[in-house]
Design a protein around this motif. Structure first.
Motif, PDB file in Angstrom:
ATOM      1  N   SER A  15     -11.491 -15.609   1.663  1.00 19.07           N
ATOM      2  CA  SER A  15      -9.985 -14.903   1.110  1.00 19.07           C
ATOM      3  C   SER A  15      -9.531 -15.223  -0.284  1.00 19.07           C
ATOM      4  O   SER A  15     -10.245 -15.962  -0.721  1.00 19.07           O
ATOM      5  CB  SER A  15      -9.217 -15.172   2.032  1.00 19.07           C
ATOM      6  N   ARG A  16      -8.359 -14.350  -0.953  1.00 18.74           N
ATOM      7  CA  ARG A  16      -8.495 -14.405  -2.272  1.00 18.74           C
ATOM      8  C   ARG A  16      -6.595 -14.477  -1.962  1.00 18.74           C
ATOM      9  O   ARG A  16      -6.375 -13.031  -2.145  1.00 18.74           O
ATOM     10  CB  ARG A  16      -8.912 -13.648  -3.193  1.00 18.74           C
ATOM     11  N   THR A  17      -6.465 -15.209  -2.736  1.00 21.99           N
ATOM     12  CA  THR A  17      -4.659 -15.343  -3.107  1.00 21.99           C
ATOM     13  C   THR A  17      -4.922 -15.100  -4.161  1.00 21.99           C
ATOM     14  O   THR A  17      -4.884 -16.381  -5.088  1.00 21.99           O
ATOM     15  CB  THR A  17      -4.259 -16.650  -2.634  1.00 21.99           C
ATOM     16  N   VAL A  18      -3.639 -14.160  -4.530  1.00 21.66           N
ATOM     17  CA  VAL A  18      -3.009 -13.512  -6.012  1.00 21.66           C
ATOM     18  C   VAL A  18      -2.349 -13.909  -6.003  1.00 21.66           C
ATOM     19  O   VAL A  18      -0.900 -13.542  -5.431  1.00 21.66           O
ATOM     20  CB  VAL A  18      -4.022 -12.546  -6.974  1.00 21.66           C
ATOM     21  N   LYS A  19      -1.384 -13.336  -7.359  1.00 22.83           N
ATOM     22  CA  LYS A  19       0.270 -13.585  -7.898  1.00 22.83           C
ATOM     23  C   LYS A  19      -0.013 -12.078  -8.014  1.00 22.83           C
ATOM     24  O   LYS A  19      -1.025 -11.573  -8.924  1.00 22.83           O
ATOM     25  CB  LYS A  19       0.515 -14.306  -9.384  1.00 22.83           C
ATOM     26  N   ALA A  20       0.573 -11.259  -7.440  1.00 21.15           N
ATOM     27  CA  ALA A  20       0.959 -10.096  -8.217  1.00 21.15           C
ATOM     28  C   ALA A  20       2.488  -9.515  -8.395  1.00 21.15           C
ATOM     29  O   ALA A  20       3.441  -9.940  -8.762  1.00 21.15           O
ATOM     30  CB  ALA A  20       0.216  -8.581  -6.706  1.00 21.15           C
ATOM     31  N   PRO A  21       2.546  -8.939  -9.970  1.00 25.85           N
ATOM     32  CA  PRO A  21       3.577  -7.936 -10.531  1.00 25.85           C
ATOM     33  C   PRO A  21       4.310  -7.146  -9.524  1.00 25.85           C
ATOM     34  O   PRO A  21       3.600  -6.076  -8.985  1.00 25.85           O
ATOM     35  CB  PRO A  21       2.649  -7.584 -11.753  1.00 25.85           C
ATOM     36  N   ILE A  22       5.341  -6.972  -9.799  1.00 23.62           N
ATOM     37  CA  ILE A  22       5.709  -6.591  -8.847  1.00 23.62           C
ATOM     38  C   ILE A  22       5.959  -4.677  -9.385  1.00 23.62           C
ATOM     39  O   ILE A  22       6.140  -4.621 -11.071  1.00 23.62           O
ATOM     40  CB  ILE A  22       7.638  -6.476  -8.846  1.00 23.62           C
ATOM     41  N   GLY A  23       5.860  -3.739  -8.137  1.00 20.74           N
ATOM     42  CA  GLY A  23       5.667  -2.260  -9.404  1.00 20.74           C
ATOM     43  C   GLY A  23       3.483  -2.378  -9.096  1.00 20.74           C
ATOM     44  O   GLY A  23       3.680  -0.607  -9.255  1.00 20.74           O
ATOM     45  N   ILE A  24       3.120  -3.129  -9.143  1.00 20.85           N
ATOM     46  CA  ILE A  24       2.034  -2.084  -9.227  1.00 20.85           C
ATOM     47  C   ILE A  24       1.161  -1.959  -7.472  1.00 20.85           C
ATOM     48  O   ILE A  24       1.763  -2.452  -6.399  1.00 20.85           O
ATOM     49  CB  ILE A  24       0.952  -3.393  -9.692  1.00 20.85           C
ATOM     50  N   SER A  25       0.181  -0.581  -7.616  1.00 17.32           N
ATOM     51  CA  SER A  25      -0.297  -0.869  -6.880  1.00 17.32           C
ATOM     52  C   SER A  25      -1.219  -1.777  -5.852  1.00 17.32           C
ATOM     53  O   SER A  25      -2.235  -2.003  -5.979  1.00 17.32           O
ATOM     54  CB  SER A  25      -1.501   0.802  -6.368  1.00 17.32           C
ATOM     55  N   LEU A  26      -1.138  -1.730  -4.624  1.00 19.61           N
ATOM     56  CA  LEU A  26      -2.086  -2.897  -3.956  1.00 19.61           C
ATOM     57  C   LEU A  26      -3.921  -2.355  -4.531  1.00 19.61           C
ATOM     58  O   LEU A  26      -4.450  -3.533  -4.943  1.00 19.61           O
ATOM     59  CB  LEU A  26      -2.578  -2.652  -2.696  1.00 19.61           C
ATOM     60  N   MET A  27      -3.976  -0.762  -4.530  1.00 20.56           N
ATOM     61  CA  MET A  27      -5.873  -0.582  -5.089  1.00 20.56           C
ATOM     62  C   MET A  27      -5.601  -1.524  -6.267  1.00 20.56           C
ATOM     63  O   MET A  27      -6.478  -1.993  -6.633  1.00 20.56           O
ATOM     64  CB  MET A  27      -5.563   0.849  -4.696  1.00 20.56           C
ATOM     65  N   LYS A  28      -4.207  -0.754  -7.891  1.00 16.36           N
ATOM     66  CA  LYS A  28      -5.092  -1.150  -9.195  1.00 16.36           C
ATOM     67  C   LYS A  28      -4.702  -2.529  -8.395  1.00 16.36           C
ATOM     68  O   LYS A  28      -5.430  -3.588  -9.516  1.00 16.36           O
ATOM     69  CB  LYS A  28      -3.574  -0.643  -9.580  1.00 16.36           C
ATOM     70  N   LEU A  29      -4.238  -3.461  -8.073  1.00 20.15           N
ATOM     71  CA  LEU A  29      -4.099  -4.890  -8.067  1.00 20.15           C
ATOM     72  C   LEU A  29      -5.293  -5.558  -7.880  1.00 20.15           C
ATOM     73  O   LEU A  29      -6.478  -6.408  -8.507  1.00 20.15           O
ATOM     74  CB  LEU A  29      -3.347  -5.527  -7.140  1.00 20.15           C
ATOM     75  N   ALA A  30      -6.402  -4.727  -6.727  1.00 19.31           N
ATOM     76  CA  ALA A  30      -7.859  -4.935  -6.401  1.00 19.31           C
ATOM     77  C   ALA A  30      -8.297  -5.098  -7.072  1.00 19.31           C
ATOM     78  O   ALA A  30      -8.927  -5.665  -7.852  1.00 19.31           O
ATOM     79  CB  ALA A  30      -7.824  -5.040  -5.045  1.00 19.31           C
ATOM     80  N   HIS A  31      -8.200  -3.997  -8.363  1.00 20.87           N
ATOM     81  CA  HIS A  31      -8.743  -3.472  -9.009  1.00 20.87           C
ATOM     82  C   HIS A  31      -9.245  -4.204 -10.233  1.00 20.87           C
ATOM     83  O   HIS A  31     -10.130  -4.816 -10.395  1.00 20.87           O
ATOM     84  CB  HIS A  31      -9.085  -2.303  -9.317  1.00 20.87           C
ATOM     85  N   PHE A  32      -7.924  -5.246 -10.038  1.00 14.59           N
ATOM     86  CA  PHE A  32      -7.429  -5.812 -12.015  1.00 14.59           C
ATOM     87  C   PHE A  32      -8.353  -7.532 -11.301  1.00 14.59           C
ATOM     88  O   PHE A  32      -8.367  -8.152 -12.459  1.00 14.59           O
ATOM     89  CB  PHE A  32      -5.921  -5.929 -11.873  1.00 14.59           C
ATOM     90  N   GLU A  33      -7.697  -7.633  -9.881  1.00 17.41           N
ATOM     91  CA  GLU A  33      -8.372  -8.898  -9.652  1.00 17.41           C
ATOM     92  C   GLU A  33     -10.085  -9.442  -9.233  1.00 17.41           C
ATOM     93  O   GLU A  33     -10.864  -9.511  -8.822  1.00 17.41           O
ATOM     94  CB  GLU A  33      -7.708  -9.587  -8.762  1.00 17.41           C
TER      95      GLU A  33
ATOM     96  N   VAL B 112       3.322  -3.115  -4.641  1.00 14.45           N
ATOM     97  CA  VAL B 112       4.280  -4.531  -4.451  1.00 14.45           C
ATOM     98  C   VAL B 112       5.523  -4.145  -4.829  1.00 14.45           C
ATOM     99  O   VAL B 112       6.007  -3.609  -6.093  1.00 14.45           O
ATOM    100  CB  VAL B 112       3.509  -5.475  -5.685  1.00 14.45           C
ATOM    101  N   SER B 113       5.944  -4.768  -3.861  1.00 17.34           N
ATOM    102  CA  SER B 113       7.773  -4.912  -3.539  1.00 17.34           C
ATOM    103  C   SER B 113       7.929  -6.501  -3.508  1.00 17.34           C
ATOM    104  O   SER B 113       6.935  -7.511  -2.993  1.00 17.34           O
ATOM    105  CB  SER B 113       8.642  -4.346  -3.015  1.00 17.34           C
ATOM    106  N   PRO B 114       9.231  -6.878  -4.065  1.00 16.91           N
ATOM    107  CA  PRO B 114       9.462  -8.597  -3.496  1.00 16.91           C
ATOM    108  C   PRO B 114       9.778  -8.445  -1.610  1.00 16.91           C
ATOM    109  O   PRO B 114       9.599  -9.846  -0.775  1.00 16.91           O
ATOM    110  CB  PRO B 114      11.018  -8.651  -3.894  1.00 16.91           C
ATOM    111  N   GLU B 115       9.994  -7.768  -0.920  1.00 18.76           N
ATOM    112  CA  GLU B 115      10.231  -7.312   0.330  1.00 18.76           C
ATOM    113  C   GLU B 115       8.415  -7.791   0.655  1.00 18.76           C
ATOM    114  O   GLU B 115       8.068  -8.626   1.819  1.00 18.76           O
ATOM    115  CB  GLU B 115      10.314  -6.872   1.288  1.00 18.76           C
TER     116      GLU B 115
END
Length: 105
Positions: free
Chosen positions: A14-32, A90-93
């Motif tokens: 598993s990998r825990t990441v910090k995600a900016p609000i407004g990015i899609s989970l797919m783009k976040l995965a690519h970025f990480e 990604v949202s605060p919720e």
């Protein structure tokens, strides 16, 4: 920023990441550098960014649209709590969300 955890398809890593609000989970995965394909680049034209959630986390996600539901029919190893990562922003919720990558077909 929110904290999200990606779990490998075999469940061993598993990998825990910090995600900016407004990015899609797919783009976040690519970025990480997380192994999510996303062949269509997030244009809702494939199902290669398939992700699986626990029932509790699935209930926290925004409602699924008809087009996404139709595309999930094409994805292997779909579950009742499957979604396409390109359709979840990604949202605060979503802080603390755990994303499980599906097993390889």
């Amino acid at each position: 920023m929110v904290t999200l955890t990606f779990v490998s398809s075999d469940g061993k890593e598993s990998r825990t990441v910090k995600a900016p609000i407004g990015i899609s989970l797919m783009k976040l995965a690519h970025f990480e550098g997380i192994d999510v394909e996303g062949a269509c680049g997030g244009n809702l034209a494939c199902s290669t960014c398939h992700m699986i959630f626990s029932e509790a986390d699935f209930a926290r996600l925004p409602q699924m649209g008809t087009d996404e539901d139709d595309l999930l029919d094409l994805a292997p190893n779909v579950t009742a709590t499957s979604r396409l990562g390109c359709q979840i922003t990604v949202s605060p919720e979503l802080d603390g969300l755990t994303i499980h990558l599906p097993p390889a077909p």
